[in-house]
Design a protein around this motif. Sequence first.
Motif, PDB file in Angstrom:
ATOM      1  N   ARG A 179      -3.700 -15.089   2.984  1.00 21.18           N
ATOM      2  CA  ARG A 179      -2.294 -15.513   2.293  1.00 21.18           C
ATOM      3  C   ARG A 179      -1.537 -16.271   3.272  1.00 21.18           C
ATOM      4  O   ARG A 179      -0.756 -17.174   2.620  1.00 21.18           O
ATOM      5  N   LYS A 228       5.076 -16.618   1.808  1.00 20.19           N
ATOM      6  CA  LYS A 228       6.230 -15.658   2.342  1.00 20.19           C
ATOM      7  C   LYS A 228       6.806 -16.524   3.217  1.00 20.19           C
ATOM      8  O   LYS A 228       6.501 -17.010   4.506  1.00 20.19           O
ATOM      9  N   TYR A 250      13.855 -15.036   2.667  1.00 22.59           N
ATOM     10  CA  TYR A 250      14.298 -13.315   2.669  1.00 22.59           C
ATOM     11  C   TYR A 250      15.510 -13.159   2.659  1.00 22.59           C
ATOM     12  O   TYR A 250      15.767 -11.914   2.855  1.00 22.59           O
ATOM     13  N   GLU A 290      10.561  -7.742  -8.898  1.00 17.39           N
ATOM     14  CA  GLU A 290      10.104  -6.756  -7.790  1.00 17.39           C
ATOM     15  C   GLU A 290      11.258  -6.360  -7.066  1.00 17.39           C
ATOM     16  O   GLU A 290      12.445  -6.428  -7.219  1.00 17.39           O
ATOM     17  N   SER A 325      12.791  -5.353  -3.257  1.00 19.59           N
ATOM     18  CA  SER A 325      13.027  -6.311  -2.207  1.00 19.59           C
ATOM     19  C   SER A 325      11.973  -6.732  -1.262  1.00 19.59           C
ATOM     20  O   SER A 325      12.007  -7.988  -1.136  1.00 19.59           O
ATOM     21  N   THR A 326      11.078  -5.687  -0.896  1.00 17.80           N
ATOM     22  CA  THR A 326       9.888  -6.177  -0.237  1.00 17.80           C
ATOM     23  C   THR A 326       8.712  -5.292  -0.763  1.00 17.80           C
ATOM     24  O   THR A 326       7.906  -5.096  -0.045  1.00 17.80           O
ATOM     25  N   ALA A 327       8.734  -5.179  -1.987  1.00 20.51           N
ATOM     26  CA  ALA A 327       7.752  -4.216  -2.364  1.00 20.51           C
ATOM     27  C   ALA A 327       7.450  -4.560  -3.908  1.00 20.51           C
ATOM     28  O   ALA A 327       8.331  -5.125  -4.646  1.00 20.51           O
ATOM     29  N   ASN A 328       6.167  -4.716  -4.722  1.00 20.23           N
ATOM     30  CA  ASN A 328       5.937  -4.790  -5.932  1.00 20.23           C
ATOM     31  C   ASN A 328       6.242  -3.429  -6.584  1.00 20.23           C
ATOM     32  O   ASN A 328       6.189  -2.557  -6.295  1.00 20.23           O
ATOM     33  N   LEU A 344       5.864 -11.905  -5.055  1.00 20.68           N
ATOM     34  CA  LEU A 344       4.903 -12.166  -3.971  1.00 20.68           C
ATOM     35  C   LEU A 344       3.682 -11.420  -4.717  1.00 20.68           C
ATOM     36  O   LEU A 344       3.780 -10.248  -4.985  1.00 20.68           O
ATOM     37  N   GLY A 379       1.155  -9.185  -4.254  1.00 27.65           N
ATOM     38  CA  GLY A 379       1.250  -8.304  -3.113  1.00 27.65           C
ATOM     39  C   GLY A 379      -0.433  -8.027  -2.982  1.00 27.65           C
ATOM     40  O   GLY A 379      -0.857  -7.784  -3.822  1.00 27.65           O
ATOM     41  N   ILE A 380      -0.780  -7.552  -1.728  1.00 25.99           N
ATOM     42  CA  ILE A 380      -2.040  -7.169  -1.228  1.00 25.99           C
ATOM     43  C   ILE A 380      -2.229  -5.538  -1.917  1.00 25.99           C
ATOM     44  O   ILE A 380      -3.173  -5.291  -2.220  1.00 25.99           O
ATOM     45  N   THR A 381      -1.059  -4.722  -1.608  1.00 26.64           N
ATOM     46  CA  THR A 381      -1.155  -3.712  -2.108  1.00 26.64           C
ATOM     47  C   THR A 381      -1.129  -3.274  -3.338  1.00 26.64           C
ATOM     48  O   THR A 381      -1.734  -2.711  -4.064  1.00 26.64           O
ATOM     49  N   GLY A 390       3.810  -1.810  -1.143  1.00 22.06           N
ATOM     50  CA  GLY A 390       3.900  -2.848  -0.142  1.00 22.06           C
ATOM     51  C   GLY A 390       3.332  -2.391   1.175  1.00 22.06           C
ATOM     52  O   GLY A 390       3.004  -1.344   1.368  1.00 22.06           O
ATOM     53  N   THR A 391       3.231  -3.320   2.106  1.00 21.41           N
ATOM     54  CA  THR A 391       2.439  -3.046   3.082  1.00 21.41           C
ATOM     55  C   THR A 391       3.364  -2.075   4.066  1.00 21.41           C
ATOM     56  O   THR A 391       2.928  -1.144   4.794  1.00 21.41           O
TER      57      THR A 391
END
Length: 325
Positions: free
Chosen positions: A76, A173, A178, A207, A209-212, A231, A233-235, A271-272
């Motif tokens: 990514r 990203k 951000y 989404e 702030s920093t998570a789907n 974004l 997201g990988i998660t 999210g991560t």
Amino acid sequence: MTSTSQQPVPPVASSAARTFDCVFVDGAFVESDAARLSVKAHVVSYGTGIFDGVRATWNEEHEELYLLEPLAHFERLQLSAKALSLPFDYSPQELVEATRVLLRTNNAREDTYVRPILLLTGELLPVRMHDIETRLVIYATPFPAGYVPTTGVRCLVSSWRRVPDTAMPVRAKINGSYVNPALAKTEAVQAGVDEAILLTIDGNVSEASTANIFLRRGDTWITPAVTEDILEGITRRQLIELIQGQLGGRVVERVVDRSELYICDEALLCGTAVQVAPLVEVDRRPVGSGLPGEQTLELMRMLGAILRAESGLYPEWTTRVYGDA
Ligand code: PMP
């Protein structure tokens, strides 16, 4: 004039008792003090850079640190570079290896966050992306605590809209982008809740702030499609697999209306950093029963076991740091 309606922002808990001093800079492993950035660097004024974040989880019983899908994160990062036409002189696999060496050199034996960044470091004033010196840095830090409460997240729909892909590539990203989620997060915390949900310019759910975000309505899980300025997201991808492959559920990626947040049966953020966290309140209304959803709790348990390589499920998602990869 000071506003009296805003509450003070509580400090975010920090677990930075220990620091990892070795950092990776353009192919070399150096002390972090030697990796300082000039205040004149392009990125300092303009936020011109890209980054990613990889989770590494310590399993005490195995005496092993497991990276969660590091290759996907470096791929990514490479796509983020491509989206901005930035040079990217490494293969993602090479960067996974560099990360394993970095973590071993730092003797990381706890949950750790790995932060790769490609920065525009040239000391130039003109605003542009091309022909500016870059530097690739990877550092690691003990996993920060307190992103969101894992027992249940209370959200507000933000008054800030998510930056649209028509303004800058949202699936990259980008450091400067951000400021957008940071404004939304601070607005939410100042209003007394934990987290913000950002809508698209069109007013659809994008989404947090920093998570789907995922919602369950009946037997269907729904998550905003990749064309909703999220974004990728990988998660998010992992949860789609777990819901379909392990819970035998159905996931639909589509446009999500704001009002679906208020009437869904359960909801979660992923999210991560947050991993999986139940959403229990949106705009002061309970989500579902107002308690963490049953399936959300099951997904939290499953993903928690996978990232410690305890469950035997999806062993290809974890990469050992100390043992053979
Ligand atoms: N959206 C945004 C804006 C993020 O910063 C993140 C964290 N990387 C996510 C979603 C979740 O993505 P991932 O699961 O890949 O960490």
